[in-house]
Structures are given as structure tokens and as C-alpha cells.
Design a protein around this motif. Sequence first.
Motif, PDB file in Angstrom:
ATOM      1  N   ASP A 191      -8.705 -17.283 -30.013  1.00 26.41           N
ATOM      2  CA  ASP A 191      -9.424 -17.258 -31.106  1.00 26.41           C
ATOM      3  C   ASP A 191      -9.974 -18.511 -31.232  1.00 26.41           C
ATOM      4  O   ASP A 191     -11.267 -18.716 -31.835  1.00 26.41           O
ATOM      5  CB  ASP A 191      -8.586 -16.974 -32.321  1.00 26.41           C
ATOM      6  CG  ASP A 191      -8.072 -15.526 -32.461  1.00 26.41           C
ATOM      7  OD1 ASP A 191      -8.914 -14.979 -31.648  1.00 26.41           O
ATOM      8  OD2 ASP A 191      -7.159 -15.167 -33.201  1.00 26.41           O
ATOM      9  N   LEU A 192      -9.713 -19.661 -30.979  1.00 28.83           N
ATOM     10  CA  LEU A 192     -10.104 -21.176 -30.906  1.00 28.83           C
ATOM     11  C   LEU A 192     -11.300 -21.291 -30.060  1.00 28.83           C
ATOM     12  O   LEU A 192     -12.380 -21.485 -30.580  1.00 28.83           O
ATOM     13  CB  LEU A 192      -9.154 -22.158 -30.833  1.00 28.83           C
ATOM     14  CG  LEU A 192      -7.846 -22.291 -31.744  1.00 28.83           C
ATOM     15  CD1 LEU A 192      -7.082 -23.447 -31.314  1.00 28.83           C
ATOM     16  CD2 LEU A 192      -8.653 -22.514 -33.410  1.00 28.83           C
ATOM     17  N   LYS A 237     -26.071  -9.229 -33.928  1.00 26.63           N
ATOM     18  CA  LYS A 237     -26.378 -10.653 -34.584  1.00 26.63           C
ATOM     19  C   LYS A 237     -27.590 -10.946 -33.931  1.00 26.63           C
ATOM     20  O   LYS A 237     -28.638 -11.662 -34.609  1.00 26.63           O
ATOM     21  CB  LYS A 237     -25.167 -11.527 -34.323  1.00 26.63           C
ATOM     22  CG  LYS A 237     -25.062 -12.504 -35.005  1.00 26.63           C
ATOM     23  CD  LYS A 237     -24.034 -13.439 -34.802  1.00 26.63           C
ATOM     24  CE  LYS A 237     -23.945 -14.988 -35.200  1.00 26.63           C
ATOM     25  NZ  LYS A 237     -23.982 -14.947 -36.537  1.00 26.63           N
ATOM     26  N   ARG A 240     -18.665 -19.339 -30.413  1.00 28.27           N
ATOM     27  CA  ARG A 240     -19.474 -18.613 -31.477  1.00 28.27           C
ATOM     28  C   ARG A 240     -20.371 -19.567 -32.144  1.00 28.27           C
ATOM     29  O   ARG A 240     -21.726 -19.241 -32.347  1.00 28.27           O
ATOM     30  CB  ARG A 240     -18.724 -18.208 -32.481  1.00 28.27           C
ATOM     31  CG  ARG A 240     -19.110 -16.767 -33.101  1.00 28.27           C
ATOM     32  CD  ARG A 240     -18.462 -16.241 -34.408  1.00 28.27           C
ATOM     33  NE  ARG A 240     -17.312 -15.712 -34.009  1.00 28.27           N
ATOM     34  CZ  ARG A 240     -17.532 -14.340 -33.321  1.00 28.27           C
ATOM     35  NH1 ARG A 240     -18.577 -13.786 -33.356  1.00 28.27           N
ATOM     36  NH2 ARG A 240     -16.215 -13.465 -32.912  1.00 28.27           N
ATOM     37  N   CYS A 241     -20.207 -20.821 -32.121  1.00 27.00           N
ATOM     38  CA  CYS A 241     -21.300 -21.784 -32.785  1.00 27.00           C
ATOM     39  C   CYS A 241     -22.366 -22.291 -31.821  1.00 27.00           C
ATOM     40  O   CYS A 241     -23.318 -22.573 -31.870  1.00 27.00           O
ATOM     41  CB  CYS A 241     -20.564 -22.755 -33.366  1.00 27.00           C
ATOM     42  SG  CYS A 241     -19.858 -22.628 -35.135  1.00 27.00           S
ATOM     43  N   TYR A 242     -21.672 -22.612 -30.437  1.00 28.12           N
ATOM     44  CA  TYR A 242     -22.461 -23.335 -29.732  1.00 28.12           C
ATOM     45  C   TYR A 242     -22.581 -22.595 -28.294  1.00 28.12           C
ATOM     46  O   TYR A 242     -23.508 -23.371 -27.415  1.00 28.12           O
ATOM     47  CB  TYR A 242     -21.956 -24.819 -29.421  1.00 28.12           C
ATOM     48  CG  TYR A 242     -22.066 -25.439 -30.839  1.00 28.12           C
ATOM     49  CD1 TYR A 242     -23.217 -26.252 -31.109  1.00 28.12           C
ATOM     50  CD2 TYR A 242     -20.953 -25.593 -31.504  1.00 28.12           C
ATOM     51  CE1 TYR A 242     -23.290 -26.823 -32.191  1.00 28.12           C
ATOM     52  CE2 TYR A 242     -20.913 -26.399 -32.839  1.00 28.12           C
ATOM     53  CZ  TYR A 242     -22.303 -26.798 -33.222  1.00 28.12           C
ATOM     54  OH  TYR A 242     -22.289 -27.639 -34.377  1.00 28.12           O
ATOM     55  N   LYS A 243     -21.934 -21.478 -27.884  1.00 26.00           N
ATOM     56  CA  LYS A 243     -21.933 -21.174 -26.446  1.00 26.00           C
ATOM     57  C   LYS A 243     -21.922 -19.592 -26.551  1.00 26.00           C
ATOM     58  O   LYS A 243     -21.039 -18.865 -26.074  1.00 26.00           O
ATOM     59  CB  LYS A 243     -20.659 -21.603 -25.642  1.00 26.00           C
ATOM     60  CG  LYS A 243     -20.462 -23.276 -25.617  1.00 26.00           C
ATOM     61  CD  LYS A 243     -21.192 -23.583 -24.296  1.00 26.00           C
ATOM     62  CE  LYS A 243     -21.145 -25.124 -24.132  1.00 26.00           C
ATOM     63  NZ  LYS A 243     -21.864 -25.882 -23.494  1.00 26.00           N
ATOM     64  N   ASN A 282     -14.164 -19.129 -31.604  1.00 29.55           N
ATOM     65  CA  ASN A 282     -14.845 -20.114 -32.844  1.00 29.55           C
ATOM     66  C   ASN A 282     -15.795 -21.092 -32.224  1.00 29.55           C
ATOM     67  O   ASN A 282     -16.809 -21.294 -32.949  1.00 29.55           O
ATOM     68  CB  ASN A 282     -13.714 -20.736 -33.700  1.00 29.55           C
ATOM     69  CG  ASN A 282     -12.875 -19.726 -34.438  1.00 29.55           C
ATOM     70  OD1 ASN A 282     -13.663 -18.795 -35.120  1.00 29.55           O
ATOM     71  ND2 ASN A 282     -11.924 -19.852 -35.030  1.00 29.55           N
ATOM     72  N   TYR A 283     -15.297 -21.987 -31.282  1.00 26.62           N
ATOM     73  CA  TYR A 283     -16.022 -22.943 -30.849  1.00 26.62           C
ATOM     74  C   TYR A 283     -17.300 -22.260 -30.014  1.00 26.62           C
ATOM     75  O   TYR A 283     -18.328 -22.735 -30.241  1.00 26.62           O
ATOM     76  CB  TYR A 283     -15.327 -23.510 -29.678  1.00 26.62           C
ATOM     77  CG  TYR A 283     -16.289 -24.397 -28.699  1.00 26.62           C
ATOM     78  CD1 TYR A 283     -16.726 -25.539 -29.074  1.00 26.62           C
ATOM     79  CD2 TYR A 283     -16.163 -23.902 -27.244  1.00 26.62           C
ATOM     80  CE1 TYR A 283     -17.562 -26.089 -28.178  1.00 26.62           C
ATOM     81  CE2 TYR A 283     -17.062 -24.706 -26.367  1.00 26.62           C
ATOM     82  CZ  TYR A 283     -17.628 -25.692 -26.783  1.00 26.62           C
ATOM     83  OH  TYR A 283     -18.428 -26.638 -26.089  1.00 26.62           O
ATOM     84  N   ILE A 324     -16.202 -27.188 -37.001  1.00 23.79           N
ATOM     85  CA  ILE A 324     -17.457 -27.195 -36.027  1.00 23.79           C
ATOM     86  C   ILE A 324     -18.687 -27.195 -36.158  1.00 23.79           C
ATOM     87  O   ILE A 324     -19.516 -27.761 -35.885  1.00 23.79           O
ATOM     88  CB  ILE A 324     -16.996 -25.845 -35.003  1.00 23.79           C
ATOM     89  CG1 ILE A 324     -15.626 -25.984 -34.826  1.00 23.79           C
ATOM     90  CG2 ILE A 324     -17.896 -25.824 -33.910  1.00 23.79           C
ATOM     91  CD1 ILE A 324     -15.351 -24.908 -34.058  1.00 23.79           C
ATOM     92  N   LEU A 371     -24.492 -10.637 -40.561  1.00 29.20           N
ATOM     93  CA  LEU A 371     -24.636 -10.924 -39.372  1.00 29.20           C
ATOM     94  C   LEU A 371     -25.823 -11.739 -38.731  1.00 29.20           C
ATOM     95  O   LEU A 371     -25.780 -12.387 -37.893  1.00 29.20           O
ATOM     96  CB  LEU A 371     -25.096  -9.531 -38.837  1.00 29.20           C
ATOM     97  CG  LEU A 371     -23.834  -8.412 -38.201  1.00 29.20           C
ATOM     98  CD1 LEU A 371     -24.515  -6.963 -37.871  1.00 29.20           C
ATOM     99  CD2 LEU A 371     -23.235  -9.011 -37.191  1.00 29.20           C
ATOM    100  N   GLU A 413     -31.272 -12.518 -35.654  1.00 25.65           N
ATOM    101  CA  GLU A 413     -31.758 -13.775 -35.336  1.00 25.65           C
ATOM    102  C   GLU A 413     -33.307 -13.714 -35.077  1.00 25.65           C
ATOM    103  O   GLU A 413     -34.284 -14.473 -35.202  1.00 25.65           O
ATOM    104  CB  GLU A 413     -30.923 -14.707 -34.342  1.00 25.65           C
ATOM    105  CG  GLU A 413     -30.107 -15.407 -35.189  1.00 25.65           C
ATOM    106  CD  GLU A 413     -28.666 -15.641 -34.457  1.00 25.65           C
ATOM    107  OE1 GLU A 413     -28.814 -15.506 -33.074  1.00 25.65           O
ATOM    108  OE2 GLU A 413     -27.744 -15.875 -34.946  1.00 25.65           O
TER     109      GLU A 413
END
Lengths: 846, 560
Positions: free
Chosen positions: A599-600, A632, A606-609, A603-604, B87, B559, A636
Motif C-alpha cells: 500500500d505504501l 483516471k 500513485r503520486c509520482y510513478k 501511495n508513492y 508525499i 478520478l 487527465e
Amino acid sequence: MANVSVAAEWQLLGDRYYRKPDLYHPLRWKHIDLSRNKVACAPFGGPIALIRDDSKIVQLYAESALRKLRIFNSAGVPLSETIWKNPGGRLIGLSWTDDQTLVCIVQDGTVYRYTSHAELLEPNFSILGQEYLDENVVECVFWGNGVVCVTDACKVFSIADFKSKNPRPLRLADPAPEGIEELPHCVAVIEPQYTMSGNVEVLLAIGDGVVMVEEDEVQPLPLPPGDGPLQKMVVSGDGRFVASFTHDGRMAVYSTRLEKIFEYECESALPPEQLAWCGLDSVLLYWDDMLLMVGPSDEPVRYLYDEPIVLIPECDGVRILSNSSIEFLQLVPNSTVSIFKIGSTSPAALLYDALDHFDRRSAKADENLRLIRSSLSEAVEACVDAAGHEFDVSRQRTLLRAASYGQAFCSNFHRDRIQEMCKTLRVLNAVRSPEIGIPLSIQQYKLLTPSVLIGRLINAHQHLLALRISDYLGMNQEVVIMHWACSKITASLAIPDATLLEILLDKLKLCKGISYAAVAAHADKNGRRKLAAMLVEHEPRSSKQVPLLLSIGEEDTALIKATESGDTDLVYLVLFHILQKRQPLEFFGMIQARTLARDLFINYARCYKHEFLKDFFLSTGQLQEVAFLLWKESWELGKNPMASKGSPLHGPRIKLTEKAQSLFAETKEHTFESKAAEEHAKLLRIQHELEVTTKQAIFVDSSISDTIRTCIVLGNHRAAMKVKTEFKVSEKRWYWLKIFALATIRDWEALEKFSKEKRPPIGYRPFVEACIEADEKGESLKYIPKLTDPRERAESYARIGMAKEAADAASQAKDGELLGRLKLTFAQNAAASSIFDTLRDRLGVS
Amino acid sequence: MAQIPNLDNASLNLTSLREQSQKELINILKNIRGKKCLIIDPKLGGSLSSIIQTSLLKEHGVELRHLSAEPIQSDCTKVVFLVRSKIDLMKFICSNVHNDISKGLQREYHVYFVPRRAVVCEKVLEDEKVHQLMTIGEYPLYVVPLDEDVLSFELDLAYKESQVDGDTSSLWHIAKAIHKLEMVVPEINTLILLDREVDMVTPMCSQLTYEGLIDEFLHINNGSVELDASIMGVQQEGKKIKVPLNSSDKLFKEIRDLNFEVVVQILRQKATSMKQDYTEMTTTTQTVSELKDFVKKLNSLPEITRHINLAQHLSTFTSKPSFLGQLDMEHTIVEAQSYDICYEYIEEMIHKQEPLVNVLRLLILFSVTNSGLPKKHFDYLRRELLHSYGFEHMATLNNLEKAGLLKKQETKSNWLTIKRALQLVVDDTDTANPNDIAYVFSGYAPLSIRLIQHAVRSGWRPIEEILKLLPGPHSETKRGRFSSSPSFDTLQGASANIDRAADGRRSLVLVVFIGGVTFAEISALRFLTAQEGMAYDMIIGTTKIVSGHNLAETFVEKLG
């Protein structure tokens, strides 16, 4: 009397007594001739280093031509030795630093450092700067942790701190003008701790004068006329005075700015071999067979020696090392003088005497005590203090017994004082034993501090004694056990991991909170990775355990431990470590089954990779998650300003959404999501068409309901109807949407028409609400009577302020509570209020 | 009146806690010499406002800015980022630095993480190649005292992060915060930890205490509420003013925990008596001491006016039929007797496209009390929701499902049993003279506080069976004062043996709500503490003060 024999060994210098007890006699070493060797003795009873002096011609008996560096403790017990075959020419300087590293400086300026175990400490380095490598060192003067060297070209170099990781040589200012290369007669150093600048100051006797050299300054110091040239100089222990030997045979004491304070004319004009301060009160001069002690009074004390000696200055005296013994020359402490001075009648002397009588069962003991009753505590204190200064154990005991005897009659003496002294003496006697060979005086011990002493003991691998002392003194045993464990690991290459682990754990458990991770790190450094892994298992602090596990390559365990600790930061630490070292697929495999780590990571990522995350989901078969990511992405794309300008970008958006839909469809559990994505794609298409036909970019990305409302507001009922059928919008929702949309554009006629189309599936309440909210009482009245629930009718009437109608409806509903509430609403209106009261009465509710 | 609460009357030395935090921040600023631009992450800025005055920051050469995606305009050569270790905030820092680089600006960057450095944040800075440009430090702000008896750990996303994202960082922070508290205020001898998951019913209900209602409608932020000046009787067009709300305001302290109905009456009485006194004062002759009393009363006039204005403003909301309808519905759901009525009400809300968060609150309440919805209804309502509010809310639904707040019914609900056993619905609640905590919701006793009430009265043992019906495990641990290894025995002792302090003083219980607490629950706890025969003083620790509104809002995610 015993007392007399004690004082008989003292010498009087001026009005003060000096004594010179043997510390060790004979020494444990064999066949050592100091005169053949260069000798370095560490202060505070530290080790002695010897190496054959290569500047002297000596006869080799049965020994090898190879020179050996030998290290002994102060009792002459050999500690270690090594063959000296270092290049660089003659050995010029040899000295111990504060942390008992042996520093050896050879002619070409190379500095070799040894431990007290005669192990060379890498790296060697040169004290000379790069451009002076062809010069030779001719003189070295050491202090605590530093050294000053003078070269044959009369340049001065210094190292301020050997303790630092990279001791950096520094060139000081040139003492003599360019071109003049006159060598100094002698050199002395004022330690940085005593100078204004905080840097070392070097005194050089050049020609008839003295110059003081600093980092970037040279200062000539005026010498009283006739004193120069000086043959020898030495600075006192407190950095305030300089003792020197003049060219004409005088011993002179100056301030550090060379104002003369005292001088003494010696019998010989030949400079002494050694010149040293004894404490701060006297100066020692040593020639061939004579040691002369000069004090502030006229008459010096002379000692004769028929063998070579080395003077070792200490803070409270001088140790005198000879081939056969080591002595301690010191000022006799005041307490000792008061007890043992011949004919002393001080209370302390009487107390000491009383004990003697008491032991012999003589009544005189009591008489003595009575004499000193008033100053008994002072006498006890003197006995305790004197005991502390004794090296002789039986005399310590007698003095302490005298103190203890006196204390029994003395109510106001601090009991702990004797106990404390016993403790201190036990420690001192233990380290003074020849096997340990650290002959500390009590004053030295206090200056050194117990923790440094323990540090020295463990460095000398005397762990057991160190452990006992720290236990005895109530100090933390962690340092001792830690050092022991590390030494044990280093020394136990042959012991198998499991056995060694048992041995280590057995001791480590003695100390709560000890860092198993640090011991494990040491094991790893010694190439025992498996042992390290076993040790780190016992480390309770995850923050220490996890990084170490990583450094020994135990990534799986690190991940487990980090997760167990609940510290997400540690989990991330492990994650990034693994990520860097492993292939992505391997990494994915490792975290897949570990919820927190996974999960961690998500989370990481999801934001940047984003892409990397997609790979992860694909590789682990979580197609629905990939679908979400694609979905998603489609949004965008929509946010991209390019998308709104022309139609082409809607295509990719729809494609992505459809792709998401088909991925959702792969699993049975995600039918709902699949259906939603499908509808979304369809909606995008319809909205796009609507934007084209209406030429208004207001549809894309609004919801289905909003799209319907917009269509109705625009008057495009056919389009609204089409959306309704396409998405199977229920009649209920359809009615709400249309009613609100018509109310928005205040098309009351259409609204009424709509109400009559058929019987509304949700009744007339929505019509009423829409009208009331639009503040159209008249319109609402068209629908209120059609409400079937009398309560709803009542409330609707109430909302538009029709009290009587409201009351009627409420009474029809037979609802007292409602009536009460309505009354409150109409509270301001007296007439309306009374209507409710009447009705409530009629209903029989109070 | 200052926004920083006065803590002098607290049963703990909270002032020293706050001073320490102040000092730590000032030291950070002092160590960066000269003029500097301090860029604070806005949420953190809120927390800091209860710790330190902005003017004090300015004294240390600080130009204060909020962190956002927009690059900061400042001519300071030193930039200090003060951010929570999140983050997503890193991208703002990076974009600021990249913007400077592209403009050829050279600055000195400092990043201070609150409450501690985080490997993952630094990794992002490394990935973005700005890490080597920065000096990194940490500002260990773990606890912010909000009032004499309320401490906040300022972890507003704690619940969502651990329930939805599986990120349990906040739990570690809470542990650390409690540990820190233990050091500073050793008087605490009992700790009750309550996971919000145990009771998601209470926060979803509309709070009816004065403070709770203010929060519901006007949103209290870090101890103050921002309002149009006109509401507070200040005639300045369009201007906003901040009204601080804490125990320093005597009148507020008196009425904050009362049911709003009662507050209106009290304020009316106070106003009337003031008016009477005034009339007497102007018409009859008075002794000096009577005059003095009057003047004393006059001093409280600004407070009375302030709260009359506030209460009046509140009643414009409370009198709306939609609010009354919603209250009615909340009670119907909690009663759990009329499933269809509730279902249809929520369906209609969706059809009417009422504000999404309002819908979600009821939906969560409905789903939790029914332990999920039958599949048909679950799918139908989700579809209607997506149709009405847009497909982007698939993410919101997904979050709610992961958190178990809106889900498919798989087992029979225990709610009725729990409700009955713990007497959560109290029919005859006298809000003016309450004898039960149910007054805070006019008839519903908050489950969370009911549990605590049982625990402090007779221990967990008697309600063990009920605890088993609630989500999550439960345990009780006793620890010797100096023992470093806690003996862990599940459900051993009852808190009846919690040692009552020997000197007759009440012993102190710290109640920690992991996932947030509402003002109404705080009021209920204060009510319990004020009861006669209560052996404990209670102080409250929480990850954040929450309301159903902002709790539901944390799950809303689009989303796109």
C-alpha cells in the motif's frame, strides 16, 4: 615509632617536603637499558614505548639487527611488540597522545601511528607540506594531542589534533628571515588551551634571543641581557611559566612572555640531558648521574642515580623511570605532613597515634581523643585524605582505620566520605597492580575521570576489570560490554557463528538497552555476515535494526521487521533500498503479499510513478486497478486545454475509457465498474455530439442528470429525452430533473403541462417544492391541493404563509405535534397563533 | 480576544507543551540568519495559528507565504518550506525550485518536515533532482493544545489514510505524540484509545450542541470561525471577521456544551435581564454597590452580543425545513425501524442532486447501521449517484467501499442489539436539565461516549459481548509505572481498579480518538466529567476535531 620512619624518607626543599615512593620495584622487564633506547612514556601512568636509538652507536649482543618497537605497561610488563621497518630515515620523535596512540615521526616527516597493541594505524601521512618533502625533521615537541616539528631548513610545522580523522599538517610562520637557516638551540610549546588565540604558540631559542611563532605571525621576545642563547626550555603544566637553562649554567624561570621570575646558578655550565617541571613548584634537571630538584628557595635537593633515568611529568609530580624501577616524586600532601611530620602534634597526628594505642589496648588512646575532641572531624578528614595519597596498601588501611576510629566519636562527620575514599582506593589499587600497571595517584585519577580510565582499561583489553569497576562505581556498563563484544568478534575468527553468538548474548544481556545493531555492524565489518544477521535479530529498536539488516543484505527480514515496527518511514526506507537493487519484477513479487509495504508503494507511485504503478498492477494481475488508472488518465486528458478546443482528443479519451471498461469486465466482481465505464464512454460520445450540434462547449464532463437539465434549459427536449432513454433514467429522477429545470427557466406553463402529462410517479410534492423555492406562491397553489398527504399539505400552506389552510390540513391529519410546530412558525402572527390554539384544544393536546 | 487559547486553567501543564513548540519553531527560524521567506503548507498554517502569533514570526525576519502550485514571488534569498511530511506536497516544493532555476534565481532552500523527516518525501525530492539543493530538518510538532482539555495531533487525514490508502503513518505519529505527552505531563494515569471505526454513526449525525452546530454550519477552523462582518453587527460590506471560540470566553465556556435550544433560552434571559437592569438604572436611584454590579454586568455585554449574533445566525439554518427533515431522517436511521422510508429519502436526495456530502453522510449512516445495503439497493444507489454527480465519483465510491462505510450487505446488522443494549436512543430527553449524554443529539446518546461511560463506571467486562459486535479488536493493558515491559493481558482488569489518586484528587484519564472526534462528543464527555461521583478528570486527544461534513469530505475524490 612507625611515624618516624615515614618522614625519614622525605626531603626538605625550602619549607616543603618531597617524597619519592617506589611505584614498582623491580620492574617486570628484563635486560632493558634505557640509555640504548628512545623512550616514550604516556602520562597518567600510561604505557611505555621503547625502541633502539638509531642515533647512538650501541653494541648488539645476542639480539637481532632488526629494531623492535616494544610496549610495556608502567610496571614493565610487556604488552606488545612489532618489528620496526618503516622507511623515512631516523626516528626523531616518539610520544603518546591523550588517547594513547603512539606517534612516531621520522626524519623525512612521515608520521606513523600505533595502538598500544603495536598495531599500525593506517594511513601514514607526512607532517611536511607537499613542497617541503626534501627537508628533514630535526626536532619534535609534543603536547596532548599535537606536535610541532622543526626542519633542517628551520621551517615549523604543526599538527593540532591527532584525534581527528584526517590530521592536517599546518605550516606555521617562518621563525627566521628568508635565507637565514640558523637552527634553534631548543624549542618549547605553549599548548593551544593556554593561549589567547586558541592555536599553538611555539617558542624557539634562536641566536641570543627567543622568538614566538604562530600560524601567521612571528614575534621576537626580549630576553634579559646575558641569558641567551638558551640551551633548554620547557613550559610548565599550566602553560604559565617557562623553565630554561642558560648558556652559562643558570636555571631560569620566566613567564611565557620571558619576564624573569627566578634563577638558580648550577655547578655545571653543561646543559642537562633532561629538564622537567615537578608539579608547579619545582624544576628537575638531570645530568648523567645526578638529579637536581630546584625550588623557589636557595638549597636544591640532589638525588644520585647510578643508572639512566627518564623523567615523566605528571600533573602532580614526576615519575622517574629507571632500568630497574619506577618512582613517583611528589610534594608530600599537607594531610600526610600533618600526620607523619616528626614531632607533629596536629589533631590528625594524635588521632593516628590514638589508634596505635587503641590497638595496643593502651588507655592513652582515650587521652589522645579527649585532647582533640574539638577538632576531631578535621583530624578524621586529614586521615582520609592522607590515605588517598598513599600508594602503600597497608598504610592506606591504617590511615583509614584511624579515620574510622575517630569518626566513631565524631557526630558531625560525613560518613560517606570514608566510604567514598575506600571505593576510590579499591579502584586505584586494582589498576595499580603490576598486571594492569596503571600507577595513578588520586589526583591524576580525579583529573582523568573514571570513565576515561575505563576507556583505557578496555583499550588494553582488561574488560573484566573495567566491567567490575564500572559496576562498582555504578556506571553504565554498556561501553565495556560493547567493546568486549566487538573485540571478542575480532579475536574469534575460529569460533563458529552459533557458538560465538551464545557467548556474546550471554554477556550482552547484562546490559539493558545495549545496541545489538552496533555489535552486529561490527560483526559484518569483520566479514561475519551470518553472525551479524543472528545478532541483529536481538535488536529491539527497529530504527537501528532495519538499516543494518539492509546493509548486510537481509532485505526480506528488513521488510518484515520494518512492517512489524509500524513505522512507515522504515518501511519506505526498505522499499527504496530494494527498488534500487532489484529488478522491478522481483521487487513486485516481494511486496505483493505484504499489505503495508504494497500500500505504501502504491501511495508513492500513485503520486509520482504512474507508469511504474501500472506495470505493478499488470504484473500482479490486478486488472481492475489498471482500469482505474486508465480511467483516471482519460480524465487527465480532458483537463488538457488542447482537449476542449477541438474534437480529436475526445477520441483518445473515449478509447481509454473503453479500455478501462474491458479490463473491468475481465473479473466478475467489477461488473458495476465495467458498466459505469461503458456508460461513461457512451455519455462522452453523446455530450460530444451535443456540443457539436448546439455549438456550445458546456456538456462534456457534466453528469447525466446535468446533461438532461442543460438540454431542457436549452429547450432541447428531444435531446433530453434521448439521454433519458439511452441511460434508462428512471421516471422518478426524470420528473425531478425536468421539474427543477423548468423552474430554473421559470417556464410555469410548461411545468403545468408536464404535471398533466400523466399522473406524476412521485406525486405533486416536487412541483410544490420547485414553485415555493422559486418564490412563486401562485404557481404552488396549483399543486398544493393535489397533495394527498394532509400533513404535507399543511406544511406547504404554512411555508407560503397561509395559516388557516395549514391549520385545516393539520387538523385533518389529527397531528398535534404538527400543530404545535406550525404554531411556532406563526408565533409572530397573533391571529394565526390563536387559530392553532383553538385547533389544538379541539384535538385535546396540550 | 486572542485565537491562541488561554490554557492557565487546564488540569495539565499544557502551557509548557505549547511554549516548547513555540521555542522549537523560533529556534529553527533563528538558526537561519537574516530575512527569509517562510512558505507554510496551508493546513499546517492552521495548526500553527493555535501555537504562535504571526507577529512573532515576523519579528524573526519572516515573510509568510502559503505553499501552493503557484510559484512564490519573493526577493528573499533564503526560502524555508515548513510542510507536513506528505508525499503530494513535494510537487509544490519542486515546482517552486524548478521555477527559480528556470529564472536563474539562486536561493538557499531549507525544508522542515512536520513532525519528522520522511524517507518517501526526500525520495521524491531526490527523484526531482532538488534534494541536493536543500537543507533538511524537522519540526517535531506532534501535539497542539486546542483548549484546556483538548489536544489535537493535527492529522486530519488519519482516518482516510489508514482505512482507504493503507497508510498507517498516522498511527505511528499518534503513538509518538502520546509518548511525548507522557514525558511532559506525567499526571495521566489511564489512557483510553478509541478507534473512530468503532463508531462511525455518531459523527454522521448532526450535532445539536451550540459549538457542534456552529461547526456543522459555519465550520470551526483551529478554534475560530470566519464570518461576514455584517452577521456580527459590524457594518462593513463584504468584510470577513474571525471569531475565536475557546474557553477564554467565559460565556462561551458556559454554553458551548449545551443543546442549542437551551442556549437560545439562556441568551434570551441574559439579554432580558440586562435590559431590565438598564431600565432600572435609568429610572430609579441606585446605591454605589448596585452601580458597581451593573458595570460588572456591562463588561460581559460584548460577549453576550457576540453570542446572540451567532445564535441568531445559526437559527436561520436550524429553522429550515430541509434541516429539520434531515434531523428527522437521521433519527429514523438510528432507530433502524423503517428501512424503506430511509432508503427512499436518500434516493430522493440523490435525484434532487442535493449537495453530495450531505447525501454521503446519510448514506454512510444508513449503510453502517444496516451493516451494508442489499446488493440491489447498493448497486442502484451507486448508479444513481454516478448519474447525478458524475462518473468521476467512482473514486469516491471506491474509497467509501474500501473504508467499509458504504458496502454491500453480507451479514445481518448488529445495530439494533447494540442500540438496545447500550440504550443509545433515549426518548424523554430533557435538553434543559439533561440526565444523560443523549442531550447532545436530542435523544441519541453517542455510541463512542457511551462506551467510555461504561468503561469508567464499571470497566469493559460487563459490555464485553457488545464490544465483540463492534468493528475491530479490543484489548486492555496494565503497566507498572516504571516497568519498561508492559504486561499485556487482554480484558483482565476492570477500570474499577483504576487507582483512584490517594489524596482524594480525581485521577486523570486521557481519551484518545483515533480518526477524530466531534464537538458534540467532547461536550458529552465534559458532561460525564461534571457528574457527581465521577472519579476521573478527562482530557481529550484526537487526530483532529471532525464533523460528519469534513469526515465525509475526506473520502470525496474525483478520478480526474
